[in-house]
Design a protein around this motif. Sequence first.
Motif, PDB file in Angstrom:
ATOM      1  N   VAL A 282       0.829  -1.200   0.000  1.00 46.11           N
ATOM      2  CA  VAL A 282       0.000   0.000   0.000  1.00 46.11           C
ATOM      3  C   VAL A 282       0.864   1.252   0.000  1.00 46.11           C
ATOM      4  CG1 VAL A 282      -1.639   1.324   1.396  1.00 46.11           C
ATOM      5  CG2 VAL A 282      -1.992  -1.100   1.058  1.00 46.11           C
ATOM      6  N   GLY A 283       1.931   1.230   0.768  1.00 45.05           N
ATOM      7  CA  GLY A 283       2.767   2.415   0.894  1.00 45.05           C
ATOM      8  C   GLY A 283       3.711   2.641  -0.267  1.00 45.05           C
ATOM      9  N   GLY A 284       3.868   1.665  -1.116  1.00 49.50           N
ATOM     10  CA  GLY A 284       4.814   1.789  -2.219  1.00 49.50           C
ATOM     11  C   GLY A 284       4.404   2.782  -3.288  1.00 49.50           C
ATOM     12  N   GLY A 285       3.162   2.811  -3.624  1.00 47.67           N
ATOM     13  CA  GLY A 285       2.765   3.659  -4.740  1.00 47.67           C
ATOM     14  C   GLY A 285       1.475   4.405  -4.510  1.00 47.67           C
ATOM     15  N   SER A 286       1.329   4.999  -3.366  1.00 45.31           N
ATOM     16  CA  SER A 286       0.090   5.720  -3.126  1.00 45.31           C
ATOM     17  C   SER A 286       0.376   7.018  -2.389  1.00 45.31           C
ATOM     18  CB  SER A 286      -0.873   4.859  -2.304  1.00 45.31           C
ATOM     19  OG  SER A 286      -0.397   4.700  -1.007  1.00 45.31           O
ATOM     20  N   ALA A 287      -0.659   7.791  -2.193  1.00 47.47           N
ATOM     21  CA  ALA A 287      -0.522   9.058  -1.481  1.00 47.47           C
ATOM     22  C   ALA A 287      -0.412   8.840   0.024  1.00 47.47           C
ATOM     23  CB  ALA A 287      -1.725   9.945  -1.777  1.00 47.47           C
ATOM     24  N   VAL A 288      -0.625   7.619   0.477  1.00 52.34           N
ATOM     25  CA  VAL A 288      -0.551   7.306   1.900  1.00 52.34           C
ATOM     26  C   VAL A 288       0.890   7.065   2.337  1.00 52.34           C
ATOM     27  CG1 VAL A 288      -1.468   5.740   3.668  1.00 52.34           C
ATOM     28  CG2 VAL A 288      -2.821   6.252   1.665  1.00 52.34           C
ATOM     29  N   ALA A 289       1.806   6.911   1.378  1.00 58.80           N
ATOM     30  CA  ALA A 289       3.191   6.551   1.670  1.00 58.80           C
ATOM     31  C   ALA A 289       3.863   7.454   2.698  1.00 58.80           C
ATOM     32  CB  ALA A 289       3.988   6.511   0.370  1.00 58.80           C
ATOM     33  N   PRO A 290       3.764   8.777   2.637  1.00 56.97           N
ATOM     34  CA  PRO A 290       4.445   9.591   3.655  1.00 56.97           C
ATOM     35  C   PRO A 290       3.950   9.331   5.075  1.00 56.97           C
ATOM     36  CG  PRO A 290       3.779  10.947   1.805  1.00 56.97           C
ATOM     37  CD  PRO A 290       3.171   9.597   1.600  1.00 56.97           C
TER      38      PRO A 290
END
Length: 49
Positions: free
Chosen positions: A35-43
């Motif tokens: 999920v964190g690799g390529g989304s806006a949630v990563a930061p």
Amino acid sequence: MDFLKDLFKFMTERKKWWLTPIILLLIFIGILIVVGGGSAVAPFIYTLF
């Protein structure tokens, strides 16, 4: 799905219930990476670590 069935059967037959939290933790970390690799949630996920 056969792997999960075999793993569950192994844990029930050998009474290896202590493996359950380890497996769940690995699954959770894997989901966070995907999920964190390529989304806006990563930061927000990276601040957890």
